[in-house]
Each structure stands twice: as C-alpha cells, then as structure tokens.
Design an enzyme around this catalytic site. Structure first.
Site, PDB file in Angstrom:
ATOM      1  N   ASN A 235      -7.336   2.525  -9.843  1.00  0.00           N
ATOM      2  CA  ASN A 235      -6.425   3.231 -10.084  1.00  0.00           C
ATOM      3  C   ASN A 235      -6.742   4.675 -10.297  1.00  0.00           C
ATOM      4  OD1 ASN A 235      -4.104   1.495 -10.243  1.00  0.00           O
ATOM      5  ND2 ASN A 235      -5.073   0.746 -11.832  1.00  0.00           N
TER       6      ASN A 235
ATOM      7  N   GLY B  96       0.750  -8.109 -15.860  1.00  0.00           N
ATOM      8  CA  GLY B  96       1.801  -9.144 -16.185  1.00  0.00           C
ATOM      9  C   GLY B  96       1.231 -10.283 -16.580  1.00  0.00           C
TER      10      GLY B  96
ATOM     11  N   ARG C  56      -2.916   8.908 -10.532  1.00  0.00           N
ATOM     12  CA  ARG C  56      -4.247   9.081 -11.248  1.00  0.00           C
ATOM     13  C   ARG C  56      -5.546   9.271 -10.508  1.00  0.00           C
ATOM     14  NH1 ARG C  56      -3.996   3.872 -14.832  1.00  0.00           N
ATOM     15  NH2 ARG C  56      -2.658   3.272 -13.259  1.00  0.00           N
TER      16      ARG C  56
ATOM     17  N   GLY D 112      -3.393  -3.311  -1.326  1.00  0.00           N
ATOM     18  CA  GLY D 112      -4.328  -2.129  -0.663  1.00  0.00           C
ATOM     19  C   GLY D 112      -5.302  -1.478  -1.526  1.00  0.00           C
TER      20      GLY D 112
ATOM     21  N   ALA E 179     -53.649  27.545  21.671  1.00  0.00           N
ATOM     22  CA  ALA E 179     -52.859  27.751  20.226  1.00  0.00           C
ATOM     23  C   ALA E 179     -51.992  29.051  20.557  1.00  0.00           C
ATOM     24  CB  ALA E 179     -53.892  27.661  19.066  1.00  0.00           C
TER      25      ALA E 179
ATOM     26  N   LYS F 118      -3.838   6.748  -2.072  1.00  0.00           N
ATOM     27  CA  LYS F 118      -4.884   5.926  -2.982  1.00  0.00           C
ATOM     28  C   LYS F 118      -5.641   4.896  -1.831  1.00  0.00           C
ATOM     29  CE  LYS F 118      -3.695   2.788  -6.002  1.00  0.00           C
ATOM     30  NZ  LYS F 118      -3.442   2.476  -7.560  1.00  0.00           N
TER      31      LYS F 118
ATOM     32  N   ALA G 116       0.816  -1.331   0.067  1.00  0.00           N
ATOM     33  CA  ALA G 116      -0.077  -0.069   0.153  1.00  0.00           C
ATOM     34  C   ALA G 116       0.980   1.027   0.075  1.00  0.00           C
ATOM     35  CB  ALA G 116      -0.891   0.100   1.191  1.00  0.00           C
TER      36      ALA G 116
HETATM   37  C1  UD1 Z   1       1.604  -5.138 -10.607  1.00  0.00           C
HETATM   38  C2  UD1 Z   1       2.434  -6.807 -11.148  1.00  0.00           C
HETATM   39  C3  UD1 Z   1       1.505  -7.353 -12.232  1.00  0.00           C
HETATM   40  C4  UD1 Z   1       0.079  -7.491 -12.036  1.00  0.00           C
HETATM   41  C5  UD1 Z   1      -0.441  -6.037 -11.665  1.00  0.00           C
HETATM   42  C6  UD1 Z   1      -1.916  -6.340 -11.176  1.00  0.00           C
HETATM   43  C7  UD1 Z   1       4.539  -6.732 -10.709  1.00  0.00           C
HETATM   44  C8  UD1 Z   1       5.875  -6.289 -11.040  1.00  0.00           C
HETATM   45  N1  UD1 Z   1       3.661  -6.549 -11.444  1.00  0.00           N
HETATM   46  O1  UD1 Z   1       1.714  -4.559 -11.630  1.00  0.00           O
HETATM   47  O2  UD1 Z   1       2.037  -8.583 -12.831  1.00  0.00           O
HETATM   48  O3  UD1 Z   1      -0.412  -7.982 -13.274  1.00  0.00           O
HETATM   49  O4  UD1 Z   1       0.185  -5.778 -10.610  1.00  0.00           O
HETATM   50  O5  UD1 Z   1      -2.449  -5.168 -10.788  1.00  0.00           O
HETATM   51  O6  UD1 Z   1       4.364  -7.047  -9.458  1.00  0.00           O
HETATM   52  N2  UD1 Z   1       3.606  -1.018  -4.633  1.00  0.00           N
HETATM   53  C9  UD1 Z   1       4.238  -0.741  -3.229  1.00  0.00           C
HETATM   54  N3  UD1 Z   1       5.503  -0.392  -3.371  1.00  0.00           N
HETATM   55  C10 UD1 Z   1       6.349  -0.422  -4.560  1.00  0.00           C
HETATM   56  C11 UD1 Z   1       5.716  -0.837  -5.825  1.00  0.00           C
HETATM   57  C12 UD1 Z   1       4.362  -0.923  -5.766  1.00  0.00           C
HETATM   58  O7  UD1 Z   1       3.744  -0.614  -2.364  1.00  0.00           O
HETATM   59  O8  UD1 Z   1       7.463  -0.387  -4.489  1.00  0.00           O
HETATM   60  C13 UD1 Z   1       2.208  -1.280  -4.476  1.00  0.00           C
HETATM   61  C14 UD1 Z   1       1.317  -0.101  -5.246  1.00  0.00           C
HETATM   62  O9  UD1 Z   1       0.985   0.529  -4.262  1.00  0.00           O
HETATM   63  C15 UD1 Z   1       0.028  -0.931  -5.652  1.00  0.00           C
HETATM   64  C16 UD1 Z   1       0.748  -2.459  -5.973  1.00  0.00           C
HETATM   65  O10 UD1 Z   1       2.017  -2.640  -5.073  1.00  0.00           O
HETATM   66  O11 UD1 Z   1      -0.897  -1.163  -4.870  1.00  0.00           O
HETATM   67  C17 UD1 Z   1       1.211  -2.760  -7.342  1.00  0.00           C
HETATM   68  O12 UD1 Z   1       2.032  -1.865  -7.853  1.00  0.00           O
HETATM   69  P1  UD1 Z   1       1.834  -1.468  -9.330  1.00  0.00           P
HETATM   70  O13 UD1 Z   1       2.965  -0.344  -9.732  1.00  0.00           O
HETATM   71  O14 UD1 Z   1       0.551  -0.791  -9.740  1.00  0.00           O
HETATM   72  O15 UD1 Z   1       2.186  -2.704 -10.009  1.00  0.00           O
HETATM   73  P2  UD1 Z   1       1.687  -3.085 -11.552  1.00  0.00           P
HETATM   74  O16 UD1 Z   1       2.439  -2.241 -12.466  1.00  0.00           O
HETATM   75  O17 UD1 Z   1       0.240  -2.641 -11.825  1.00  0.00           O
HETATM   76 CA    CA Z   2      -1.311  -1.680 -10.856  1.00  0.00          CA
END
Ligand code: UD1
Ligand code: CA
Length: 452
Positions: free
Chosen positions: A224, A136, A15, A100, A420, A22, A9
């Site tokens: 998002n 992914g 966005r 989260g 009244a 978020k 989280a």
């Molecule tokens: C990630 C997955 C992807 C999957 C997608 C589903 C990875 C590398 N990729 O991609 O395979 O299909 O989610 O939505 O895992 N977060 C942190 N710390 C960080 C980075 C992210 O807490 O350093 C949290 C973000 O707040 C978010 C979640 O992890 O809640 C996912 O991160 P995000 O950067 O949105 O990953 P995606 O690129 O969407």
């Molecule tokens: Ca994501």
C-alpha cells in the site's frame, strides 16, 4: 473445466504518493501487476480480465498481450462492484479473483485453491496474522466452518479479536458468483459493495467454503505504500538468492544481491556483494563476479572473471576472459576466449580476439580486434565524426602503443606496431611500424619565463 482470472487493479494507491497507478510500482524491476499476471498465466487460464480505473491508460499501454482483457471501472465502488464489472466478460465455468497489488502470490497456492471449486464448494485463501488490523475477519461457526467475512470497519470488538484474515483471493464457479454479485448491497460502514459479502450468501445457498493458507504471510501481503513495497522487494530478493544458492552459486551476502530479471546459472559460481543482475543473464560454471558489478543482458561463459565495480551490458564474455576492475562493457561487445580487459576501459560494439589485451584507460568503439593483440594504455578509437560511425579493424598480433588515436575508418594489418602517441589516420600494412606523431625537437637556447 476452463478457468478465467479477474485481477482487481482499479485503486489509486493514495499512500504511494505517486502519479503512477499503484499496480505499476515495481518489485525486482517488474510491475506488481506484471508479477500477478505471470503467476496467473502459469495456470493457463482462457483469459485474464484486469479491472482498471485510476491511471487506466497508463496500465493498458504496458500490457498488450492477447490474453489480457481490460475492464474499465470508472468509479471504485468496492471490490464486489469491481468483480461485477468484469463478470459479464467471463465465459469459463471457473473464476479466480486476484489483486494487482498483491504481487508475490505463488502459482502452487492458486492451484490448490482452484482444486476446491466443486459443485457446492468454493475456495478461499485466508491467512493467520499476528496483527490482523485492516483485514476482513473470517467468521467460523462452532464446527469450524466459514460462515461469513466481516470487514474491519463493520466488525464488533469480539470479531476484531479474530486473527484469521481474508486475503481476498477467491476461486469459485462463475454461475453462482454472478447471482451473488447481483444481490450485493452497499449498506455497510464504508458504503461499498463488498465482494466479501458473497461468502455468507454462498453458505446460505448450501455451499461449503474450503480454505487454505499461503506458505508465508508475504505471499499475500499487499503493497500500500513504499515501505511495504521495499519489504516485499527484500523478501522476494532473498527468495531469489536462496534459489540460486541451492543451484550452486555462492553469494557472499545474499542480502546484498539483486536479481532484476532472469538468470540462468551453472555451478561453482561466486558472486561478491552488491551485484545487480538485470534483464536476461547467463552465468556458466566457475564464473567469479567481484563486488559492485552491474551485469545486464549478458552471457558470462565458463571461468570468466569480472572484477569489482564493472558495468557490463549486452555483451558476451567467452571462456576464461576477464574484465575490470572498473570496466565498462557496452552492447554488442564480445570478449573471445582468454581476452583481457583492465581498468577504466570502455568497449562498445567491439570484438576482442582470443588472448588480446586492453589493459588500461582505453575506449574502443565499433572495433574488431584480432587475437594476441596488445592495446596500449590510453588508446582511443575516433569512431564518430559527429554524424556517422566508422569501424576500426585490427588483425592478429597487433601492438598498439600507448596513447594512440585510431581515426576510423582504419585497418591495421597483422603483426603491425604503432608507436606510442600516434594518431593513426591511414591504414597500416602488416608487420610494419607506423609512427603518426610530430618529431621531437629540442631548443637549446630556450629561456625559462621570469616572474613580472
Ligand atoms: C479487502 C477485503 C478484505 C481483505 C483485504 C486484504 C473487501 C470488501 N475487503 O479490503 O476483506 O482482508 O482486501 O487486503 O473485499 N479495488 C478495485 N475496485 C474497487 C475497490 C477495490 O479495483 O472498487 C481493488 C483495489 O485496487 C485493491 C483491491 O481491490 O487492489 C482491494 O481493495 P481495497 O480497497 O484495498 O480493499 P481492503 O479494504 O483492503
Ligand atoms: Ca487493501
């Protein structure tokens, strides 16, 4: 074997265009993170670790329970980096990784995922998507076994054709996870430490990736932006509405009903359009709620009728009492059996006895009304002197004439009547008539004004 949960989280959620992190945006009045924590809690984990970064202080303040442990990830270097920040605190043998901003994940989906955790097995939640852009991709070999996850930005054109996406939700043993996290690198298109890279490492170590899918795509849908947030809200509300309908509630239009809290329902309840229930609401058998009502932290007992456009908060409406249209019932109010509240009536911290009626245009505050009373139209309790609040007490069978001001503290005895237009400043004895107004005079020599 014991389980701990890691919830990611830390992301900013650019966005959302918001100063709020978020995960603090809400679905049905509860933060997204709150939803995820509640789903996780039903698994009875030893601990829930929440990885926070953006708006860390704001997030922390809202979740103070003992089972929640916050881990600060100062820089967001990827999902693998986030899990690595939390893993030193995990003492249980099994870990479940959640997000989260994926609020509608169901506990039973998670339960089936956790069952996959066995020696040399881990559980991965995947989802088949009509449009998997951004996700992914799940790479399977000829035998259909998962061998890797490739991120959208690192995928070949051929891999991008794969419709099976990674939800990110993962259940596995702690020890091998620690080992794999230590080996992650950021040599990829985004320069991030991808959690997804552990899948290929696990396969390499002889693990089998057991997959399952959620019942619906919405269960694993992230929010998002506010468009997705609204989509999740509508989906969730419709689901709540369906649960209520199956219990015996008629919703005239389930798409125009909102539950922002918890409701306990009986059967043969009818709820018209645009009703919002908030906090903790109890609705017993045979209750009818008209259109456009907001009902918060309230109990409606058997046979109660709430007519349209009423706002009720912190109240108890006992059997067969009724309120509205346009009633405002504020905290601390109780309508006893068969009591009646009509239009443009405001009640605050008031008890209205059995069969008593307040039909029109009235304010009663800090008032006790006995049974079988009638309060005339336009009656006001003057319960506030600008500093302190005072009580008004009416016995049984009291008749208050129209347009009275009852200046508290004041007591009106059983079966008394007020004329009244009275301003009642002194107690009224039982069975008497009180007249508290200037006597009408007539001037026969009156000259109408003339235009200059
Ligand atoms: C990630 C997955 C992807 C999957 C997608 C589903 C990875 C590398 N990729 O991609 O395979 O299909 O989610 O939505 O895992 N977060 C942190 N710390 C960080 C980075 C992210 O807490 O350093 C949290 C973000 O707040 C978010 C979640 O992890 O809640 C996912 O991160 P995000 O950067 O949105 O990953 P995606 O690129 O969407
Ligand atoms: Ca994501």
């Amino acid at each position: 074997m014991s389980l701990e949960v890691i919830i990611l989280a830390a992301g900013k959620g650019t966005r959302m265009c918001s100063t709020l992190p978020k995960v603090l945006h809400k679905i049905a009045s509860k933060t997204m993170l709150g939803h995820v924590i509640d789903s996780a809690r039903r698994l009875k984990p030893q601990k829930i670790h929440v990885v926070i970064g953006h708006g860390a202080e704001q997030v922390k303040e809202l979740f103070t329970a003992d089972d929640i442990h916050f881990v600060l990830q100062e820089q967001q270097l990827g999902t693998g980096h986030a899990v690595a920040a939390a893993i030193p605190f995990v003492e249980s043998e099994k870990v479940l990784i959640l997000y989260g901003d994926v609020p509608l994940i169901e506990t039973n989906t998670l339960e089936s995922l956790i069952k996959f955790i066995q020696p040399l097995f881990l559980g991965l939640l995947t989802v088949n998507l009509a449009n998997p852009t951004g996700y992914g991709r799940i790479i399977r070999n000829e035998q259909g076994s998962v061998i890797a996850i490739v991120e959208q930005k690192d995928a070949t054109e051929q891999q991008k054709q794969i419709k099976e996406g990674n939800t990110g939700i993962l259940a596995l043993s702690t020890e091998p996870l620690k080992k794999w996290l230590a080996k992650l690198s950021n040599q990829n298109a985004q320069g991030e430490y991808y959690l997804t890279d552990i899948i290929a490492m696990a396969v390499n170590d002889g693990f089998t990736i057991a997959t399952t899918q959620p019942e619906t795509e919405m269960e694993v849908q992230g929010a998002n932006d506010r468009v997705q947030l609204a989509q999740l809200e509508r989906y969730y509300q419709l689901k709540l509405a369906q649960i209520l309908m199956k219990k015996g509630v008629t919703l005239l239009d389930p798409s125009r009903f909102d539950l922002r809290g918890e409701v306990e329902v009986g059967s043969d309840i009818e709820i018209d359009i645009n009703v919002i229930l908030e906090g903790k609401v109890v609705i017993e058998d045979g209750v009818t709620i008209g259109a456009n009502c907001i009902i918060k932290n309230t109990t409606l007992k058997e046979g109660v009728i709430v007519k349209p456009n009423s706002h009720i908060e912190g109240a108890i409406l006992e059997e067969e009492s009724d309120a509205g249209p346009f009633a405002r019932i504020r905290p601390g109010t109780i309508l006893h059996r068969k009591a009646h509240v009509g239009n443009f009536v405001e009640l605050k911290n008031t008890s209205l006895g059995e069969y008593s009626k307040v039909g029109h245009l009235t304010y009663l505050g800090d008032t006790e009304v006995g049974s079988y009373c009638n309060i005339g139209a336009g009656t006001i309790t003057c319960n506030y002197d600008g500093v302190n609040k005072y009580k008004t007490v009416l016995g049984d069978e009291v008749f208050i004439g129209s347009n009275n001001s009852l200046v508290a503290p004041v007591v009106i005895g059983d079966a008394a009547t007020t004329a009244a237009g009275s301003t009642i400043t002194k107690d009224v004895a039982p069975n008497s008539l009180a007249i508290g107004r200037a006597r009408q005079i007539q001037k026969d020599d009156w000259q109408k004004p003339k235009k200059n």
